[in-house]
Structure formats: C-alpha cells, structure tokens
Design a protein around this motif. Structure first.
Motif, PDB file in Angstrom:
ATOM      1  N   SER A   1      -1.439   2.763  -8.731  1.00 56.03           N
ATOM      2  CA  SER A   1      -2.659   3.308  -9.313  1.00 56.03           C
ATOM      3  C   SER A   1      -2.830   4.782  -9.009  1.00 56.03           C
ATOM      4  O   SER A   1      -2.929   5.185  -7.850  1.00 56.03           O
ATOM      5  CB  SER A   1      -3.873   2.548  -8.770  1.00 56.03           C
ATOM      6  N   ALA A   2      -2.900   5.590 -10.068  1.00 51.94           N
ATOM      7  CA  ALA A   2      -3.112   7.031  -9.898  1.00 51.94           C
ATOM      8  C   ALA A   2      -4.589   7.338  -9.661  1.00 51.94           C
ATOM      9  O   ALA A   2      -4.968   8.502  -9.533  1.00 51.94           O
ATOM     10  CB  ALA A   2      -2.585   7.783 -11.116  1.00 51.94           C
ATOM     11  N   ARG A   3      -5.413   6.278  -9.611  1.00 51.83           N
ATOM     12  CA  ARG A   3      -6.790   6.492  -9.178  1.00 51.83           C
ATOM     13  C   ARG A   3      -6.839   6.503  -7.650  1.00 51.83           C
ATOM     14  O   ARG A   3      -7.608   7.227  -7.048  1.00 51.83           O
ATOM     15  CB  ARG A   3      -7.715   5.381  -9.687  1.00 51.83           C
ATOM     16  N   TYR A   4      -6.009   5.653  -7.032  1.00 55.35           N
ATOM     17  CA  TYR A   4      -6.002   5.525  -5.575  1.00 55.35           C
ATOM     18  C   TYR A   4      -5.138   6.571  -4.894  1.00 55.35           C
ATOM     19  O   TYR A   4      -5.481   7.070  -3.841  1.00 55.35           O
ATOM     20  CB  TYR A   4      -5.442   4.160  -5.170  1.00 55.35           C
ATOM     21  N   SER A   5      -3.999   6.839  -5.515  1.00 58.18           N
ATOM     22  CA  SER A   5      -2.985   7.633  -4.820  1.00 58.18           C
ATOM     23  C   SER A   5      -2.437   8.726  -5.721  1.00 58.18           C
ATOM     24  O   SER A   5      -2.513   8.640  -6.944  1.00 58.18           O
ATOM     25  CB  SER A   5      -1.848   6.710  -4.368  1.00 58.18           C
ATOM     26  N   VAL A   6      -1.885   9.752  -5.077  1.00 57.63           N
ATOM     27  CA  VAL A   6      -1.344  10.894  -5.806  1.00 57.63           C
ATOM     28  C   VAL A   6       0.052  10.555  -6.320  1.00 57.63           C
ATOM     29  O   VAL A   6       0.854   9.962  -5.606  1.00 57.63           O
ATOM     30  CB  VAL A   6      -1.315  12.132  -4.886  1.00 57.63           C
ATOM     31  N   LEU A   7       0.327  10.900  -7.554  1.00 56.32           N
ATOM     32  CA  LEU A   7       1.656  10.676  -8.121  1.00 56.32           C
ATOM     33  C   LEU A   7       2.649  11.707  -7.588  1.00 56.32           C
ATOM     34  O   LEU A   7       2.277  12.845  -7.308  1.00 56.32           O
ATOM     35  CB  LEU A   7       1.591  10.774  -9.653  1.00 56.32           C
ATOM     36  N   ASP A   8       3.917  11.301  -7.478  1.00 52.06           N
ATOM     37  CA  ASP A   8       4.955  12.226  -7.039  1.00 52.06           C
ATOM     38  C   ASP A   8       5.374  13.159  -8.178  1.00 52.06           C
ATOM     39  O   ASP A   8       5.155  12.861  -9.347  1.00 52.06           O
ATOM     40  CB  ASP A   8       6.189  11.435  -6.578  1.00 52.06           C
ATOM     41  N   ARG A   9       6.010  14.265  -7.775  1.00 58.45           N
ATOM     42  CA  ARG A   9       6.524  15.208  -8.783  1.00 58.45           C
ATOM     43  C   ARG A   9       7.865  14.684  -9.310  1.00 58.45           C
ATOM     44  O   ARG A   9       8.934  15.196  -8.977  1.00 58.45           O
ATOM     45  CB  ARG A   9       6.708  16.593  -8.147  1.00 58.45           C
ATOM     46  N   GLU A  10       7.784  13.619 -10.108  1.00 61.82           N
ATOM     47  CA  GLU A  10       9.010  13.031 -10.649  1.00 61.82           C
ATOM     48  C   GLU A  10       8.783  12.675 -12.111  1.00 61.82           C
ATOM     49  O   GLU A  10       7.906  11.887 -12.430  1.00 61.82           O
ATOM     50  CB  GLU A  10       9.387  11.769  -9.871  1.00 61.82           C
ATOM     51  N   PHE A  11       9.622  13.237 -12.945  1.00 59.43           N
ATOM     52  CA  PHE A  11       9.456  13.014 -14.383  1.00 59.43           C
ATOM     53  C   PHE A  11      10.828  12.863 -15.015  1.00 59.43           C
ATOM     54  O   PHE A  11      11.840  13.287 -14.466  1.00 59.43           O
ATOM     55  CB  PHE A  11       8.685  14.178 -15.022  1.00 59.43           C
TER      56      PHE A  11
ATOM     57  N   GLY B   1      -0.976   1.905  -3.348  1.00 52.91           N
ATOM     58  CA  GLY B   1      -0.232   2.958  -2.667  1.00 52.91           C
ATOM     59  C   GLY B   1      -0.798   3.166  -1.284  1.00 52.91           C
ATOM     60  O   GLY B   1      -1.110   2.226  -0.561  1.00 52.91           O
ATOM     61  N   THR B   2      -0.956   4.425  -0.907  1.00 49.67           N
ATOM     62  CA  THR B   2      -1.475   4.714   0.419  1.00 49.67           C
ATOM     63  C   THR B   2      -2.946   4.320   0.513  1.00 49.67           C
ATOM     64  O   THR B   2      -3.526   4.321   1.592  1.00 49.67           O
ATOM     65  CB  THR B   2      -1.339   6.213   0.720  1.00 49.67           C
ATOM     66  N   GLY B   3      -3.538   3.967  -0.622  1.00 48.74           N
ATOM     67  CA  GLY B   3      -4.957   3.634  -0.670  1.00 48.74           C
ATOM     68  C   GLY B   3      -5.335   2.392   0.111  1.00 48.74           C
ATOM     69  O   GLY B   3      -6.513   2.153   0.347  1.00 48.74           O
ATOM     70  N   THR B   4      -4.361   1.582   0.483  1.00 46.30           N
ATOM     71  CA  THR B   4      -4.711   0.372   1.231  1.00 46.30           C
ATOM     72  C   THR B   4      -4.522   0.538   2.730  1.00 46.30           C
ATOM     73  O   THR B   4      -4.697  -0.400   3.478  1.00 46.30           O
ATOM     74  CB  THR B   4      -3.843  -0.815   0.772  1.00 46.30           C
ATOM     75  N   LYS B   5      -4.179   1.730   3.148  1.00 45.17           N
ATOM     76  CA  LYS B   5      -3.952   1.920   4.577  1.00 45.17           C
ATOM     77  C   LYS B   5      -5.169   1.550   5.395  1.00 45.17           C
ATOM     78  O   LYS B   5      -5.057   1.025   6.495  1.00 45.17           O
ATOM     79  CB  LYS B   5      -3.557   3.373   4.853  1.00 45.17           C
ATOM     80  N   SER B   6      -6.341   1.821   4.839  1.00 37.80           N
ATOM     81  CA  SER B   6      -7.559   1.574   5.614  1.00 37.80           C
ATOM     82  C   SER B   6      -7.756   0.082   5.902  1.00 37.80           C
ATOM     83  O   SER B   6      -8.340  -0.291   6.907  1.00 37.80           O
ATOM     84  CB  SER B   6      -8.780   2.126   4.866  1.00 37.80           C
ATOM     85  N   VAL B   7      -7.268  -0.755   5.004  1.00 28.35           N
ATOM     86  CA  VAL B   7      -7.320  -2.189   5.297  1.00 28.35           C
ATOM     87  C   VAL B   7      -5.948  -2.590   5.814  1.00 28.35           C
ATOM     88  O   VAL B   7      -5.084  -3.039   5.080  1.00 28.35           O
ATOM     89  CB  VAL B   7      -7.689  -3.000   4.045  1.00 28.35           C
ATOM     90  N   SER B   8      -5.761  -2.393   7.100  1.00 27.97           N
ATOM     91  CA  SER B   8      -4.412  -2.500   7.653  1.00 27.97           C
ATOM     92  C   SER B   8      -4.000  -3.944   7.866  1.00 27.97           C
ATOM     93  O   SER B   8      -2.827  -4.277   7.898  1.00 27.97           O
ATOM     94  CB  SER B   8      -4.337  -1.752   8.980  1.00 27.97           C
ATOM     95  N   ASP B   9      -4.956  -4.807   7.957  1.00 23.62           N
ATOM     96  CA  ASP B   9      -4.687  -6.186   8.324  1.00 23.62           C
ATOM     97  C   ASP B   9      -4.488  -7.032   7.068  1.00 23.62           C
ATOM     98  O   ASP B   9      -5.289  -6.961   6.141  1.00 23.62           O
ATOM     99  CB  ASP B   9      -5.905  -6.672   9.118  1.00 23.62           C
ATOM    100  N   ASP B  10      -3.430  -7.834   7.042  1.00 20.14           N
ATOM    101  CA  ASP B  10      -3.126  -8.624   5.845  1.00 20.14           C
ATOM    102  C   ASP B  10      -4.251  -9.592   5.487  1.00 20.14           C
ATOM    103  O   ASP B  10      -4.636  -9.704   4.327  1.00 20.14           O
ATOM    104  CB  ASP B  10      -1.840  -9.436   6.054  1.00 20.14           C
ATOM    105  N   ARG B  11      -4.778 -10.270   6.484  1.00 22.45           N
ATOM    106  CA  ARG B  11      -5.827 -11.256   6.218  1.00 22.45           C
ATOM    107  C   ARG B  11      -7.047 -10.576   5.586  1.00 22.45           C
ATOM    108  O   ARG B  11      -7.605 -11.059   4.608  1.00 22.45           O
ATOM    109  CB  ARG B  11      -6.229 -11.959   7.517  1.00 22.45           C
ATOM    110  N   ASN B  12      -7.423  -9.444   6.145  1.00 23.94           N
ATOM    111  CA  ASN B  12      -8.588  -8.749   5.599  1.00 23.94           C
ATOM    112  C   ASN B  12      -8.325  -8.190   4.208  1.00 23.94           C
ATOM    113  O   ASN B  12      -9.234  -8.152   3.378  1.00 23.94           O
ATOM    114  CB  ASN B  12      -9.036  -7.631   6.540  1.00 23.94           C
ATOM    115  N   LEU B  13      -7.085  -7.769   3.970  1.00 25.13           N
ATOM    116  CA  LEU B  13      -6.756  -7.273   2.637  1.00 25.13           C
ATOM    117  C   LEU B  13      -6.896  -8.393   1.610  1.00 25.13           C
ATOM    118  O   LEU B  13      -7.481  -8.221   0.538  1.00 25.13           O
ATOM    119  CB  LEU B  13      -5.332  -6.688   2.623  1.00 25.13           C
ATOM    120  N   ILE B  14      -6.391  -9.563   1.946  1.00 26.70           N
ATOM    121  CA  ILE B  14      -6.504 -10.713   1.031  1.00 26.70           C
ATOM    122  C   ILE B  14      -7.964 -11.071   0.789  1.00 26.70           C
ATOM    123  O   ILE B  14      -8.378 -11.336  -0.343  1.00 26.70           O
ATOM    124  CB  ILE B  14      -5.696 -11.908   1.590  1.00 26.70           C
ATOM    125  N   ARG B  15      -8.756 -11.050   1.844  1.00 23.95           N
ATOM    126  CA  ARG B  15     -10.183 -11.349   1.685  1.00 23.95           C
ATOM    127  C   ARG B  15     -10.868 -10.296   0.815  1.00 23.95           C
ATOM    128  O   ARG B  15     -11.692 -10.622  -0.037  1.00 23.95           O
ATOM    129  CB  ARG B  15     -10.875 -11.437   3.058  1.00 23.95           C
TER     130      ARG B  15
END
Lengths: 285, 285, 285, 285
Positions: free
Chosen positions: C94-104, B38-52
C-alpha cells in the motif's frame, strides 16, 4: 422480449420459467465494448459484427453488462445441478419458513430410459411403454407416500398423533427431510449474459441431464428473443463450435496436405482418434 | 492441527468432517498483512495483536491467504444450505455416476422439536420421548421405503420387474429422484479462512438449523486448532460481537449520560427496543 | 517444485515471481475427481489419462482443488491487467502506508516496437537501435523526474520546501499520484489451478501485452514443475487448441469430403475465412 | 431516479458518475424476500419494515436482486482501490487501443494535507494556502511533463523523432507507461445493491482515501434516490452502526448495572478501551 415478460413458460410436468426483469440487450454489449476500445472499435462499425468479433475472440466482459432475472420452478435435483453455477444471485423458497406443496416431478414416456452402458452418467434407449408405466406408478406412489408422512409430521391435517400434547407437529425444517429430491422448489435467479451463456453451453449440451436440459432449451429461446445478435453468435462460436487439441490439429493439417494417416501414426489415443473422426465426419481407419 | 489431519470427526448419525489438506495458518495472515502495509505495521509488532487489529477493523483480505480443504459427509438438505456459500470450491459425489448408499439422517432425542410459534424458521421445545419415537420410526420407514423403490428402479437387486425386457434398470440419474433430502451425500470442500469465518458466523449462529450448526461447531474446533490467534479474535469480534444501529447507539449514549428513557421516547420500534434490552441485559420499560 | 519454492525468479528489469506456498498437485485433482465420480472413474484407471480426460471435457472443478500462492513484483500497468482476474486473492503493497521505492520499468531492445497498424492493441516491428536508445532515455528521465517530485512532496529528503511550517510533507496517499504506471508494486497473489490456467490461457497468449506475457511464461514453467500432468494436458487442450465455429466446421467437413470451396461459397466472412486458412495452414482462394 | 438517469454528476476536478441503467428497486428486494420466505413474511406486512428487518438481520441475498450500472470517470489511483471490489462487472477504457486524454487529477485547497502521524494511511491538517499552491503547481507540472513525453513517444504531434524511419511512434501500450496514476481513466461499472452497499460501507467511511470517498458520497445520493427504504436502513444499520466486541459488551453491561470500571479492570487493551470510550462518548478513566 416484452411479449414474454412475466409469462410462465411451462417446463416438465409442473415447472416453469418466467422472465421477471432484464437490463440491457445487444446494445448494452456494444456500448460497453465501445467504451473499452474507445476509437479502436471504429473499424468494426456494425453492431452485429462487433458482437460476433467479441464472442469469437472471447472478449467476454461486455457480455456481463446485460442482466436478466427469472422466476423458476424446478425439481430439487435439477436445482442442485443448477446452483453449481456460482456467478448468479438466488433467492429460493424456504422449506424452513413455509410448507412445500404436493408437487413432484415424474418422468414420462421417452424420458424414462435405461442406464447407458458406455456413458456412466447418461441414459440409453427408452424403456417399453409397459415398463414406463410401472416406473411412473412406482415413482408417483413413492413421492405421494413421502408427502403423506410430511403432512403427518407437520400435523397439518390434524389427528395424526393421538394424544393431546401432540397437537402441534414437528418443525417444518425437520419434517421436510422426508421429501424426495423430485419435489418442486422455486427461486428467483439473476445472472448476467456472459454467465448465462456459460450455463447454457454446459446445460443445453447433450451431456447434461435431460431434465435440466429442458430448462436450458427454454432459456435459449428467451435469449434468442432478448439478444438476437448475441444468440446467433453464441450458436456459431460456442454451441456448435468444436475445440481441436494441438495434436488433433497437427493430424488434421497433415490430412489436408494429402497425407493418409492411420490411428497408430496419429499420436492420438484411441478415444481421441474416434472423437476426431466423429467431429470431422470421417471414416478413419 | 496435524494430529487431526485425515481424521474422520463424526457429525450427526452418519456424517463426518475430515481435514484433507491446508495451506498456511496464522503466520500466513500476518505475512500477507505485512506485505500490504509495508513498514506501516511495525507499530503492531506482535502477531496476535496484528491479527486482532485486522479482524476488528475488517481488513479481511489477509485472511484469504490461508486455505483449507475438507471431506464432508452430510445430508442433502444440509448440503443445500451449505452450497449457498459461493466463495468455495466443491466436488460432490455424483448420483448420476454412482449409486448412493442406504444412509439417511434421522433426528433423535432433543433434536426432534415442535415448530416455533414466534420464529417461523425455527424449532421450539423438544417433543415427548414417546412422540420422538413415533417421529423417528416414521422418518426411518419413509426413508427405507424410498430406498427400496430406488433399488427396484435400478433393478440392482434383480427380479423386481417381472418381464424379460425389464432386465436392465432405469438410469441412475432418474432413479435417484425418489430419494429424500435426508440421504447422505459427500463432497470435497475447499475454502479460504476469510470465507470460512463468514460461513461460521452464519452457520454456527443459533438461527442456523440445528443440523448444519452441528457441522459448524466441529469446524470451529478445527479452526481453533489450526489458527488459534484468528480463532480467538473471531470469537471476540465476530461470534460474540453485537452490532448496534445508529439509533440504538444514540439511545445508549443518553442512558449512559444518566437519562431514563422509555420505549416511546427512544425512536426505536418495539422489536428493536426489545432487542436492545436483551443485548444490554437491561430490564427496560 | 520444492527446489523453486521461495526462489525469486526474475522477470523484466526489476520484477520477480516467487512461489510462497502451495496446496496439492496433480494428485489433488485426481482425488477430487474420484470423489465426484465415485466408482464411475474406475474405467479411467490411470491418473494422467484421467487428468487429460477432465481437461478435454471441461470438467474444471477438480482443478480448483489445488492452490498456489505467489509473491510478485510487477509494474503498475501490468498489475492493472492482472487484477482483472477476479477469482483470486490479493494483498498489495500500500502506497498509502509506505513509501514506494525508486524502481520503474523501462523496456529495452526488441521490446520497444512501433504501434501495429492492423492490430490496434499490439506492437509491430522493433524500432532501430538508435531510436530504442532515445525511447529508453526518454522513459527513464520521465520516471526519474516524477520520483524527484514524489520525494519533494513527501519532503523525505529534507529542505524541499523552504519555510519552517513546510517541514512535514504531504500525505503519502497524495504524493504517490505523481508516479507513473511504470513503477513497481508488489503483492501476494493466491489462486487455484483452474483459475490459474484461465489466466495463463489469456496472458501467455500472443495477444497479451508483452510485459504481462513475460510473467505468464515464467508461471507456465512453475506450473510444469508443480503439476506436470495438468501442464501437459493444458498445452494440448488449451494453449495449442483451436476452436472451430459451427460454420467453419461445416466448411472443413466439405473440404475433407473432397469438395473445392471458394471463400464466396463458404458462408464465412472474409476475416473468418482467412483465420480458418491460417489455422489449417492452407493456401485457400 | 429517472431524473438523474444519464446525467453526469461531477466528482473531483475532471471526474464524473453517470447512471447508465438500473434494474429493480426497493420493490425487487421485497419481491425476492417474499419468494424466499413464502407465507413466512406475512407478519412483516409493510415493505419498509421488511427491508429494515432484512438488513438488520443480514439477510443479504434479496439485495442482490436489484442491479445498477454506472459510467465513471476517475483517476487511475482511485480506480486501483475501486477494482478491489471483485463482485462487479467492469469495462474499462483501454490505453492499449486508444490514446488517453490530457486530463489528470490535482488536489486543491483542503484536500492537500500533511501525512498523519498516528494514522499511517491518512491525512492530517491541511497545509497553508501558500504551500498548497506549491504542491498544486508541482503536481500539475509533473503530470504535464509526463504527457508531453507520452505524445512524443507516440509521435502523435509529429516531428519528435528526427529521422524518417521514426515517423511512426512506439506502441500505445508502451508509451502510456510514462503517465502518472493521477491520469483519468473511465469505465462502465455494474454491481448489485448488496455489493454496492458493501462498497459504500468501506469507501464512504472516514478511513477511505478522500478522493474515492468523494465518489462514494455521490453514489450514496444516487442510492437514496433509487432505493429510499434501503438507503434509510443502510444508514441506520450499516453506516452509523457500531460493532461491540464480546469483551466490550460485557464491560458495557457491567457499567449499565451501575459498576464503575477502570481500564485496568476491563480486560480490554488500551486501544480498545479508548475506542469504546469514543463510541459511547464517555469520559472513561
């Protein structure tokens, strides 16, 4: 079951199956099902009926809870069909590490049959005794000759390469390339009961090659001794069961309602029409 | 990648690898990872670095999201090693249905080597040119002779059995038993990128048999063209990476802290001590 | 197929299925089968008939050669049933990385039904409109209330903990424990055509829970658009097919030979006798 | 091992692990390896050293030859992480068939921690005792309230719906949708030793969520009792081992050769440089 544990059961000319170990039996299947269904299985109070119910309704996961391990000695061409069943664990004798024995499979008697005309992957009638002898001799000589070359390449029996620098033979992993797929290999094979039944459904079937079918037949006897309720259910609901397609079922219902149906009115292809007639043992037009 | 799609890339004397189709590439890996995190990968913005990052930390599931399908022609003994990788789909040419071609593998030149003394599953130095010729001839003749028997059993080239009743040959599934494992088979092989990397880690390794390694080397080139970021990360974190055991790591830390350590003080076995020295390129006592 | 690629197909109240990518189609199945059987498939010259033949005779491996990837949004309790199909690749939010939406998920109308008496895992008739409203409100309020607690624990909407040191909420991986299994998650799901059909056989079946069946029904439409020949064969030989046990088949043959058979003479259990009557649409005694 | 067979080992507040059955142990691993390598394993005569050799060199198949079956009671959110390990067999309690108990997980004490800032999927420091109490109460109340709604929907405790026609509650499979993922489920879980080690490598790791790690820790103790040689090798070569990338290894070799290296000269990213320093316990610039 414990009576056969560790026994070598002979298959083909030099092969065998040996039960090395097992975990669980019919009880393990029942136990797992009762965990899944909780109080929901109370209505099927009898273990035998519960097993039959599970197999009939394709609740297959409880059958994964029983496990069995075999030591099998088998020709390479049989091993190549066998290994296609991926949901199992295998440790095979390595011809990179060790030298293979001079042991190969040669069919005998009725196992030597001509190519079937209508079934491209099968055998038809057995050849004559005279021709069978020719075939046996031919296959034996070819396999023996390959083994002589193998030994020569390994330089295991000395003196095959004349000069001194040739004392040591070539690598085992290379030399074995000359050996035919009739040669015996062996392995430990571990599988759960669900996947074993799937193996048996395909390999004890008459469409399976005779040689692997011989192994499947011995495995079936072991299954019968190991998990008698599951074995009985397997025979009724899998081995002897037939699948009727939607269109075939609709034809059958019309027949049972008294209608006389011709192939041309059935909506089935000629092949499927004949298959249905054979299944129902009817003399259809 | 599209430049090599459908091309036969030659391997060994008669083998090949051909990319039939593929689904996804580096982008598919990134896309799947971004769904997971989810938004958790924003910090690794670059595709190459994410794959690594994914490969370094063994987040392997996104690599299952890219898929590739090959047509491979390979000797049976190579196929037998290859098929041990269960997490793949295979459709192999059936010698029950169809007659195999007269095509077999014969090693040449440096590929013909003596058995290694210290590595039971490997080759050592190549044999002399003279001996290589003897080996090649011997392996060729053995394979040719087996094929002659095969044809004779099939009765494909007529007249091999004298009498009239021998007109039709024996079943293909039987006759093929005389063919050596050097014969070529072929298959379609479909696998995801994660499992392909696992295959390559084992089969492009120097401990793999030379012949399957040749296929792995060509597969590596294809991976490089297909998923360049993943390929680069695979080389750094898998192919060229080393694993240091807990005890070896503790020895290394003491060394780096300035301590001089002898084998006897290391707590490592002689074998592991030598492996560590080789890994670190140190001249240890 | 390309018309629906990337489209969100709505399922249930907030869910969807979206085809992300695919590799191969009916042609890929045919192509793989022809590699396997070599010249052996010439007799079945027509692609449609070859596919029907393969599926009818459970030659399943060619169907592994087509692959498809979906993006699915689904309630957690549906995801828990879905994930039991192991032969697939998954990347879940992953609900460990990111917040879940209010959708059920909240069932509505006919989906709200009373517990079946005779089928322990199923629903019976729908409740009254009035009761349905009570149920809907009750399930909604419970889910909303859980989400309020979730936010409070995350401290995402500020001020929920009074003191200063409570500024930052507890870890996402902990806070999500309060959310009900009706909450929506999402994942990428990649599977081959053979395993997809197995999924559909079980999950589009009337014994499957209504909610996952809704997904299966939409997947079936996608399969129809993607691989029309395979879809048609699947309907005839899998979805609408019935399996007759060995004992049931023997009873049926006697009926067709004109014999009148009573339950007590059939050798079938009462349950199987009734199942057979229902399958054949006969009014048996 | 037999001392703990059948014993419930408590995990978390209401969970447990119980060894139901097992097949083989260290001996089974050795036995399978000796079949594979034939006379090739004679040089490693000692069982303990053979097991260490196998694990060090990733010869993993012999470890598939030992099997173990557990009965596990665990929160649904833990079960959702656990089930991602596909190479195992599972029979889970079905909330379609049976009613779930009023049992849910509530973290206590140090397990209640704030969201980590630098690790998006982890926890940081524990909250204060006062805040922990607030969290515990909040999570308990939320779970209790959901269970009340569950019972009401099931109409198990009578009288929740006023009218007569509402006597029977809605289907169990529907009502359970209101229960949070903190609720306990249970299952039988069967896995081989190789796949169990893979599970443990990931789930006993400090990156795993605390709750599943608690289960992994208890499983590790069981592995130690069951297969002591394998356990010891697992700790040395897997749990405590580190992987050095190719680039990191090259930097390390230069250091060991006496070179002083700065981050900017290392060719490593900042993140990898810091990871290397941490691994080697060096105070790098």
């Amino acid at each position: 079951m414990d009576a056969i544990l560790g026994q070598e059961i002979r298959v083909l000319d030099h092969g065998f199956i040996r039960v090395v170990d097992y975990m669980g039996n019919d009880d393990a299947v029942v136990q797992a099902a009762r965990v899944s269904y909780g109080t929901g299985t109370k209505s099927v109070s009898d273990d035998r009926n519960l097993i039959r119910y599970l197999l009939r309704h394709r609740h297959t996961t409880p059958f994964e809870m029983a496990e069995i391990k075999f030591h099998v000695k088998l020709p390479i061409f049989v091993a190549r069909q066998w290994i296609r069943h991926r949901m199992a664990s295998v440790n095979e004798y390595s011809a990179r590490y060790s030298v293979l024995d001079r042991e190969f499979y040669v069919p005998t008697g009725d196992a030597i049959a001509v190519q079937s005309k209508d079934n491209r992957q099968g055998r038809s009638t057995a050849v004559s005794i005279e021709q069978a002898e020719v075939v046996e001799r031919s296959m034996s000589e070819s396999a023996e000759s390959a083994y002589d070359t193998y030994l020569e390449l390994l330089n295991e029996d000395s003196g095959s390469f004349k000069s001194n620098e040739a004392r040591s033979g070539i690598a085992r992993e290379l030399a074995r390339a000359v050996l035919p797929v009739s040669y015996y290999t062996q392995w430990y094979w571990k599988i759960d009961l669900h996947n074993l039944m799937h193996f048996l459904e395909l390999r004890a079937d008459r469409h399976a090659q005779y040689e692997i079918r011989r192994y499947a037949e011995e495995l079936l006897k072991i299954v019968k001794a190991w998990v008698p309720h599951t074995y009985e259910a397997f025979v009724d609901y899998r081995a002897e069961a037939v699948s009727l397609s939607g269109p075939a079922l609709r034809v059958l219902r019309r027949m049972l309602a008294g209608e006389r149906i011709k192939e041309s009115e059935s909506g089935l292809s000629g092949r499927e029409w004949r298959e249905l007639a054979a299944t129902l043992q009817l003399d259809l037009e």
